[in-house]
Design an enzyme around this catalytic site. Structure first.
Site, PDB file in Angstrom:
ATOM      1  N   GLU A  56      45.517  44.169  10.954  1.00  0.00           N
ATOM      2  CA  GLU A  56      45.314  44.542   9.260  1.00  0.00           C
ATOM      3  C   GLU A  56      46.280  45.315   8.702  1.00  0.00           C
ATOM      4  O   GLU A  56      46.599  45.117   7.554  1.00  0.00           O
ATOM      5  CB  GLU A  56      43.911  45.094   9.437  1.00  0.00           C
ATOM      6  CG  GLU A  56      42.689  44.304  10.022  1.00  0.00           C
ATOM      7  CD  GLU A  56      42.362  44.648  11.431  1.00  0.00           C
ATOM      8  OE1 GLU A  56      43.379  45.060  12.189  1.00  0.00           O
ATOM      9  OE2 GLU A  56      41.200  44.629  11.676  1.00  0.00           O
ATOM     10  N   CYS A  88      40.942  51.028  10.040  1.00  0.00           N
ATOM     11  CA  CYS A  88      41.487  49.718   9.388  1.00  0.00           C
ATOM     12  C   CYS A  88      40.698  49.691   7.999  1.00  0.00           C
ATOM     13  O   CYS A  88      41.367  49.151   6.991  1.00  0.00           O
ATOM     14  CB  CYS A  88      41.561  48.479   9.882  1.00  0.00           C
ATOM     15  SG  CYS A  88      42.957  48.627  11.226  1.00  0.00           S
ATOM     16  N   ALA A 158      44.937  26.575  45.352  1.00  0.00           N
ATOM     17  CA  ALA A 158      45.564  25.298  45.656  1.00  0.00           C
ATOM     18  C   ALA A 158      44.821  24.570  46.706  1.00  0.00           C
ATOM     19  O   ALA A 158      44.840  24.936  47.950  1.00  0.00           O
ATOM     20  CB  ALA A 158      47.117  25.132  45.837  1.00  0.00           C
ATOM     21  N   SER A 172      50.334  26.746  54.319  1.00  0.00           N
ATOM     22  CA  SER A 172      49.954  26.198  53.199  1.00  0.00           C
ATOM     23  C   SER A 172      51.077  25.755  52.245  1.00  0.00           C
ATOM     24  O   SER A 172      50.707  25.726  51.105  1.00  0.00           O
ATOM     25  CB  SER A 172      48.904  27.095  52.705  1.00  0.00           C
ATOM     26  OG  SER A 172      49.471  28.366  52.115  1.00  0.00           O
ATOM     27  N   TRP A 174      53.884  23.552  50.949  1.00  0.00           N
ATOM     28  CA  TRP A 174      53.364  23.632  49.669  1.00  0.00           C
ATOM     29  C   TRP A 174      52.337  22.595  49.653  1.00  0.00           C
ATOM     30  O   TRP A 174      52.640  21.471  49.741  1.00  0.00           O
ATOM     31  CB  TRP A 174      54.437  23.632  48.406  1.00  0.00           C
ATOM     32  CG  TRP A 174      55.427  24.495  48.696  1.00  0.00           C
ATOM     33  CD1 TRP A 174      56.545  24.495  48.833  1.00  0.00           C
ATOM     34  CD2 TRP A 174      55.354  25.966  48.312  1.00  0.00           C
ATOM     35  NE1 TRP A 174      57.286  25.612  48.553  1.00  0.00           N
ATOM     36  CE2 TRP A 174      56.386  26.757  48.375  1.00  0.00           C
ATOM     37  CE3 TRP A 174      54.228  26.745  48.044  1.00  0.00           C
ATOM     38  CZ2 TRP A 174      56.612  27.985  48.129  1.00  0.00           C
ATOM     39  CZ3 TRP A 174      54.275  28.162  47.715  1.00  0.00           C
ATOM     40  CH2 TRP A 174      55.697  28.744  47.945  1.00  0.00           C
ATOM     41  N   ARG A 188      51.077  33.922  36.334  1.00  0.00           N
ATOM     42  CA  ARG A 188      51.038  35.107  36.801  1.00  0.00           C
ATOM     43  C   ARG A 188      51.985  36.027  35.817  1.00  0.00           C
ATOM     44  O   ARG A 188      51.638  37.537  35.489  1.00  0.00           O
ATOM     45  CB  ARG A 188      52.202  35.373  37.967  1.00  0.00           C
ATOM     46  CG  ARG A 188      51.864  34.784  39.436  1.00  0.00           C
ATOM     47  CD  ARG A 188      52.972  34.752  40.321  1.00  0.00           C
ATOM     48  NE  ARG A 188      52.406  34.293  41.537  1.00  0.00           N
ATOM     49  CZ  ARG A 188      53.023  34.041  42.548  1.00  0.00           C
ATOM     50  NH1 ARG A 188      54.391  33.983  42.350  1.00  0.00           N
ATOM     51  NH2 ARG A 188      52.794  33.148  43.804  1.00  0.00           N
ATOM     52  N   ASP A 204      52.066  34.405  55.080  1.00  0.00           N
ATOM     53  CA  ASP A 204      52.860  33.828  54.118  1.00  0.00           C
ATOM     54  C   ASP A 204      54.259  34.724  53.754  1.00  0.00           C
ATOM     55  O   ASP A 204      55.127  34.225  53.238  1.00  0.00           O
ATOM     56  CB  ASP A 204      52.308  33.418  52.875  1.00  0.00           C
ATOM     57  CG  ASP A 204      51.178  32.359  53.187  1.00  0.00           C
ATOM     58  OD1 ASP A 204      51.259  31.670  54.192  1.00  0.00           O
ATOM     59  OD2 ASP A 204      50.548  31.895  52.162  1.00  0.00           O
ATOM     60  N   LEU A 208      54.744  37.191  45.289  1.00  0.00           N
ATOM     61  CA  LEU A 208      54.002  37.123  44.323  1.00  0.00           C
ATOM     62  C   LEU A 208      54.590  37.627  43.064  1.00  0.00           C
ATOM     63  O   LEU A 208      53.771  38.211  42.049  1.00  0.00           O
ATOM     64  CB  LEU A 208      52.736  37.854  44.529  1.00  0.00           C
ATOM     65  CG  LEU A 208      51.905  37.203  46.008  1.00  0.00           C
ATOM     66  CD1 LEU A 208      50.680  38.034  46.051  1.00  0.00           C
ATOM     67  CD2 LEU A 208      51.505  35.918  45.397  1.00  0.00           C
TER      68      LEU A 208
HETATM   69  N1  LIG Z   1      45.938  27.234  49.356  1.00  0.00           N
HETATM   70  C1  LIG Z   1      45.954  28.506  48.753  1.00  0.00           C
HETATM   71  O1  LIG Z   1      45.812  28.514  47.407  1.00  0.00           O
HETATM   72  C2  LIG Z   1      46.176  29.820  49.348  1.00  0.00           C
HETATM   73  C3  LIG Z   1      46.067  30.863  48.700  1.00  0.00           C
HETATM   74  C4  LIG Z   1      46.449  32.074  49.420  1.00  0.00           C
HETATM   75  C5  LIG Z   1      46.155  31.814  50.803  1.00  0.00           C
HETATM   76  N2  LIG Z   1      46.159  30.785  51.415  1.00  0.00           N
HETATM   77  C6  LIG Z   1      46.283  30.611  52.895  1.00  0.00           C
HETATM   78  O2  LIG Z   1      45.089  31.426  53.512  1.00  0.00           O
HETATM   79  C7  LIG Z   1      45.400  31.870  54.642  1.00  0.00           C
HETATM   80  C8  LIG Z   1      44.729  33.310  54.670  1.00  0.00           C
HETATM   81  O3  LIG Z   1      43.688  33.476  54.705  1.00  0.00           O
HETATM   82  P1  LIG Z   1      42.770  34.728  54.959  1.00  0.00           P
HETATM   83  O4  LIG Z   1      41.437  34.501  54.497  1.00  0.00           O
HETATM   84  O5  LIG Z   1      43.202  35.200  56.152  1.00  0.00           O
HETATM   85  O6  LIG Z   1      43.571  35.667  54.040  1.00  0.00           O
HETATM   86  P2  LIG Z   1      43.255  36.706  52.741  1.00  0.00           P
HETATM   87  O7  LIG Z   1      41.732  36.528  52.099  1.00  0.00           O
HETATM   88  O8  LIG Z   1      44.274  36.692  51.760  1.00  0.00           O
HETATM   89  O9  LIG Z   1      43.107  38.189  53.341  1.00  0.00           O
HETATM   90  C9  LIG Z   1      42.029  38.506  54.088  1.00  0.00           C
HETATM   91  C10 LIG Z   1      42.371  39.956  54.547  1.00  0.00           C
HETATM   92  O10 LIG Z   1      42.131  40.850  53.237  1.00  0.00           O
HETATM   93  C11 LIG Z   1      41.724  42.004  53.469  1.00  0.00           C
HETATM   94  N3  LIG Z   1      40.297  42.166  52.746  1.00  0.00           N
HETATM   95  C12 LIG Z   1      39.664  41.362  52.237  1.00  0.00           C
HETATM   96  N4  LIG Z   1      38.839  41.722  51.743  1.00  0.00           N
HETATM   97  C13 LIG Z   1      38.740  43.141  51.864  1.00  0.00           C
HETATM   98  C14 LIG Z   1      38.238  44.276  51.543  1.00  0.00           C
HETATM   99  N5  LIG Z   1      36.847  44.108  50.509  1.00  0.00           N
HETATM  100  N6  LIG Z   1      38.572  45.425  51.682  1.00  0.00           N
HETATM  101  C15 LIG Z   1      39.457  45.595  52.439  1.00  0.00           C
HETATM  102  N7  LIG Z   1      40.283  44.651  52.895  1.00  0.00           N
HETATM  103  C16 LIG Z   1      39.957  43.528  52.579  1.00  0.00           C
HETATM  104  C17 LIG Z   1      41.403  41.920  55.179  1.00  0.00           C
HETATM  105  O11 LIG Z   1      42.639  42.409  55.714  1.00  0.00           O
HETATM  106  P3  LIG Z   1      42.852  43.321  56.997  1.00  0.00           P
HETATM  107  O12 LIG Z   1      42.516  42.119  58.040  1.00  0.00           O
HETATM  108  O13 LIG Z   1      44.106  43.978  57.008  1.00  0.00           O
HETATM  109  O14 LIG Z   1      41.522  44.333  57.112  1.00  0.00           O
HETATM  110  C18 LIG Z   1      41.321  40.644  55.395  1.00  0.00           C
HETATM  111  O15 LIG Z   1      41.618  40.370  56.833  1.00  0.00           O
HETATM  112  C19 LIG Z   1      46.848  31.718  54.926  1.00  0.00           C
HETATM  113  O16 LIG Z   1      46.984  30.591  55.901  1.00  0.00           O
HETATM  114  C20 LIG Z   1      47.340  31.299  53.518  1.00  0.00           C
HETATM  115  O17 LIG Z   1      48.552  30.430  53.554  1.00  0.00           O
HETATM  116  C21 LIG Z   1      46.055  29.783  50.896  1.00  0.00           C
END
Ligand SMILES: NC(=O)c1ccc[n+]([C@@H]2O[C@H](COP(=O)([O-])OP(=O)(O)OC[C@H]3O[C@@H](n4cnc5c(N)ncnc54)[C@H](OP(=O)(O)O)[C@@H]3O)[C@@H](O)[C@H]2O)c1
Length: 372
Positions: A56, A88, A158, A172, A174, A188, A204, A208
């Site tokens: 304003e 304002c 995705a 994953s 792409w 982002r 991965d 980011l």
């Molecule tokens: N297609 C898509 O859009 C996409 C996007 C991203 C990832 N991905 C795929 O997803 C896969 C990974 O999946 P994911 O389930 O293992 O990974 P994630 O969900 O990214 O990470 C899981 C980890 O996050 C941490 N975490 C989660 N919640 C928490 C909390 N409340 N406090 C503290 N730590 C926490 C833990 O780490 P710690 O084990 O260290 O405790 C847990 O093991 C990969 O293959 C990747 O390529 C796909």
């Protein structure tokens, strides 16, 4: 009665307000236009960033003498309190504005109609409600913060056509097409932080960061990684790429992370463990990010973190890209158990938009949570 010139001015004010996206938090995005006595455009302004002059005040300055007897068209109720800048409402009264058209009242409890009352008491004619739905949507992050004291979380995923986010081996890259990945870069660039889990970092090794060719000096969003262990395997990209990185871990884990905290830009935030779960309290994380000036977070995580966020009712909106790819039952699902069990309990979206994104399809919407 609202004139056509005022409706046009409000559309312009909304457009101007949006230029402040990502910079005004914890303030709202606001745009203002001044029409002179004859209804012609005389000046305009928008709130550029938190601490900067309000829309304003800039509009009044740009309109000069034409403000006197003119109409101000503004996307949000003008403030009437002393914050980082003066009220304002005082400026509007002093400038001699005779009519003001406001899209929505300000939900800030210090305001909520008080600004309007002050303007009316000064003899200014006030109209409210013009294009209010659009202004409300524009300022969803601000409204959410006032209601919850937390950052707004958008979950981006995705997916393959059959709802998988990665192949059986965790790969994953792409799933989505080039155009969708460029769109994600812009997403982002428009938020203050990108969040992921340690599982995605280990699988991965992502950066980011924002890598847009047309914006080389792009400000990088803060990257946030949650982990209960502090184990990131051999992945270093996220920690070594430019910008600020927050590692969010349970109390006591920071001491194990000295090789990361020595890297410029990397900091560790500790939180109490969530009783009954293996992780930190994610609500506390988003309260702290909001207090740190982070209004909106884009979450790009795997199924573990995505599921926890949804179960804790912390996902505010989703952006889901569906690609023409099939990964089969052995692929990784987007979510683990959500305790739904019945179609009645399905998580549903509102304010939905669906559109093509190259060869993919993008569905966006706000999550509707059932009251317990
Ligand atoms: N297609 C898509 O859009 C996409 C996007 C991203 C990832 N991905 C795929 O997803 C896969 C990974 O999946 P994911 O389930 O293992 O990974 P994630 O969900 O990214 O990470 C899981 C980890 O996050 C941490 N975490 C989660 N919640 C928490 C909390 N409340 N406090 C503290 N730590 C926490 C833990 O780490 P710690 O084990 O260290 O405790 C847990 O093991 C990969 O293959 C990747 O390529 C796909």
């Amino acid at each position: 009665m609202i004139s056509q010139a005022e409706t046009r001015a409000m559309k312009k004010a909304l457009k101007l307000a949006a230029y402040g996206r990502g910079r005004t938090f914890p303030n709202p995005m606001v745009g203002a236009v001044i029409l002179d006595r004859d209804g012609n455009h005389a000046g305009d302004g928008f709130h550029r960033k938190c601490g900067a002059p309000h829309a304003e005040v800039i509009a009044i300055a740009s309109a000069g003498d034409a403000s006197s007897g003119g109409t101000m068209v503004v996307t949000l109720e003008p403030c009437c309190h002393h914050g980082r800048t003066g009220p304002c409402t005082d400026e509007i009264i002093r400038a001699g504005i005779s009519r003001i058209v406001i899209a929505t009242t300000d939900p800030d409890p210090r305001m909520s109609g008080r600004g309007i009352k002050q303007l009316e008491s000064a003899g200014i004619e006030v109209e409210t409600g013009l294009l209010s739905g659009k202004t409300r949507a524009l300022n969803r992050v601000y409204r959410h913060y006032l209601e919850t004291s937390r950052s707004w979380v958008t979950l981006k995923i995705a997916l393959s056509l059959d709802g998988r986010t990665a192949a059986a081996d965790g790969s994953s890259r792409w799933i989505s097409c080039d155009k969708s990945r460029r769109r994600v870069q812009r997403m982002r660039a428009s938020v203050q932080a990108v969040l992921t889990g340690a599982g995605t970092v280990r699988a991965d090794d992502p950066e980011l960061t924002v890598r847009l060719n047309d914006a080389p000096s792009q400000r990088q969003p803060v990257r946030i990684v949650v982990s209960s262990t502090g184990d990131f395997g051999d992945s270093w990209n996220i920690f070594r790429s430019p910008g600020r990185v927050i590692i969010a871990v349970p109390e006591g884990v920071a001491a194990r992370l000295t090789e990361y905290t020595g890297i410029p830009g990397v900091e560790v935030w500790e939180f109490p463990m969530n009783p009954g779960s293996q992780g930190i309290n994610l609500t506390s994380l988003f309260e702290r990010t909001a207090a740190d000036g982070i209004g909106e977070i884009l979450c790009e995580a795997g199924s573990d973190l995505s599921t926890r966020l949804l179960n804790d009712k912390l996902v505010d909106s989703v952006s889901i890209f569906t690609a023409p790819v099939i990964l089969g039952g052995e692929g990784r699902p987007a979510f683990e158990q959500l305790g739904i069990g019945n179609i009645e309990n399905a998580v549903r979206l509102e304010n939905i938009s669906s559109r093509r994104s190259g060869s993919d399809f993008l569905t966006e919407g706000c999550v509707v949570y059932r009251a317990d």
